[in-house]
Motif scaffolding. Structure first.
Motif, PDB file in Angstrom:
ATOM      1  N   ARG A  28       0.830  -1.209   0.000  1.00  0.00           N
ATOM      2  CA  ARG A  28       0.000   0.000   0.000  1.00  0.00           C
ATOM      3  C   ARG A  28       0.854   1.244   0.000  1.00  0.00           C
ATOM      4  N   LEU A  29       1.885   1.236   0.853  1.00  0.00           N
ATOM      5  CA  LEU A  29       2.792   2.375   0.921  1.00  0.00           C
ATOM      6  C   LEU A  29       3.405   2.639  -0.448  1.00  0.00           C
ATOM      7  N   LEU A  30       3.821   1.559  -1.047  1.00  0.00           N
ATOM      8  CA  LEU A  30       4.469   1.629  -2.344  1.00  0.00           C
ATOM      9  C   LEU A  30       3.519   2.234  -3.369  1.00  0.00           C
ATOM     10  N   LYS A 134      16.159  12.071  -9.503  1.00  0.00           N
ATOM     11  CA  LYS A 134      16.240  11.029  -8.473  1.00  0.00           C
ATOM     12  C   LYS A 134      14.875  10.397  -8.264  1.00  0.00           C
ATOM     13  N   GLU A 135      13.862  11.273  -8.219  1.00  0.00           N
ATOM     14  CA  GLU A 135      12.508  10.780  -7.972  1.00  0.00           C
ATOM     15  C   GLU A 135      12.051   9.886  -9.121  1.00  0.00           C
ATOM     16  N   LYS A 136      12.427  10.284 -10.315  1.00  0.00           N
ATOM     17  CA  LYS A 136      12.077   9.504 -11.501  1.00  0.00           C
ATOM     18  C   LYS A 136      12.704   8.108 -11.411  1.00  0.00           C
ATOM     19  N   GLN A 141      12.086   2.288 -10.066  1.00  0.00           N
ATOM     20  CA  GLN A 141      12.463   1.156  -9.238  1.00  0.00           C
ATOM     21  C   GLN A 141      11.236   0.608  -8.510  1.00  0.00           C
ATOM     22  N   ARG A 142      10.393   1.530  -7.990  1.00  0.00           N
ATOM     23  CA  ARG A 142       9.201   1.106  -7.267  1.00  0.00           C
ATOM     24  C   ARG A 142       8.222   0.408  -8.195  1.00  0.00           C
ATOM     25  N   ALA A 143       8.064   0.946  -9.378  1.00  0.00           N
ATOM     26  CA  ALA A 143       7.134   0.338 -10.330  1.00  0.00           C
ATOM     27  C   ALA A 143       7.589  -1.081 -10.624  1.00  0.00           C
ATOM     28  N   TYR A 144       8.906  -1.226 -10.724  1.00  0.00           N
ATOM     29  CA  TYR A 144       9.472  -2.546 -10.990  1.00  0.00           C
ATOM     30  C   TYR A 144       9.203  -3.476  -9.810  1.00  0.00           C
ATOM     31  N   GLU A 145       9.412  -2.943  -8.574  1.00  0.00           N
ATOM     32  CA  GLU A 145       9.178  -3.761  -7.380  1.00  0.00           C
ATOM     33  C   GLU A 145       7.707  -4.131  -7.255  1.00  0.00           C
ATOM     34  N   MET A 146       6.827  -3.167  -7.558  1.00  0.00           N
ATOM     35  CA  MET A 146       5.387  -3.436  -7.508  1.00  0.00           C
ATOM     36  C   MET A 146       5.039  -4.588  -8.434  1.00  0.00           C
ATOM     37  N   GLU A 147       5.632  -4.545  -9.592  1.00  0.00           N
ATOM     38  CA  GLU A 147       5.325  -5.569 -10.575  1.00  0.00           C
ATOM     39  C   GLU A 147       5.806  -6.939 -10.100  1.00  0.00           C
TER      40      GLU A 147
END
Ligand SMILES: [Zn+2]
Ligand SMILES: [Zn+2]
Length: 155
Positions: A28-30, A134-136, A141-147
């Protein structure tokens, strides 16, 4: 002393319980993080093409290595002016290994921070832009982790 579970009148969940709920909380945080990023940039139609890149950092440009034009590399063309390098020409090499005349690349890097050939980005002195970069990278990275998380939960 009463335990947490007695006080709250509920049973401890099984072994996998707390672990799973942690995972869901994390997910959820992600998601929230990723959404806020998407809102800030995509929602306002500011994709990277439109985010005007600032000039390359002066320090970084000063430290770019000079290239000695010798019989070995004379004749290679400068990608900006398409004139072949000649012995004695002053040339710089970017971190992506592309080489240019001083007179061609220095004015360019005062306008923008990327290689004219491959768009490799140099650091800038612009804090907002560095933060955006950096945010990009973090969002990617997060999108990748979510996936990966999604895949591991639903496959
Ligand atoms: Zn040139
Ligand atoms: Zn390049």
């Amino acid at each position: 002393m009463a335990s947490y579970f007695d006080e709250h009148d509920c049973e401890p969940t099984g072994d996998s319980g707390p672990e799973l709920s942690t995972l869901i909380q994390w997910a959820r945080l992600l998601m929230n993080d990723y959404r806020s990023f998407a809102m800030r940039f995509e929602g306002h139609q500011l994709p990277e093409e439109l985010m005007k890149a600032p000039p390359a950092s002066k320090e970084v440009v000063e430290e770019l290595p000079d290239v000695n034009i010798t019989t070995q590399n004379s004749g290679n063309k400068c990608p900006v002016c398409l004139i072949p390098f000649q012995i004695g020409d002053k040339c710089k090499e970017l971190p992506c290994k592309h080489q240019f005349h001083h007179r061609c690349i220095l004015p360019w890097l005062k306008q923008t921070n990327s290689c004219p050939v491959c768009r490799h980005e140099l650091p800038t002195d612009d804090e907002d832009y560095e933060e955006y970069r950096k945010e990009k990278a973090r969002a990617k990275q997060r999108a990748y982790e979510m996936e990966s998380l999604h895949n591991s939960m639903y496959t």
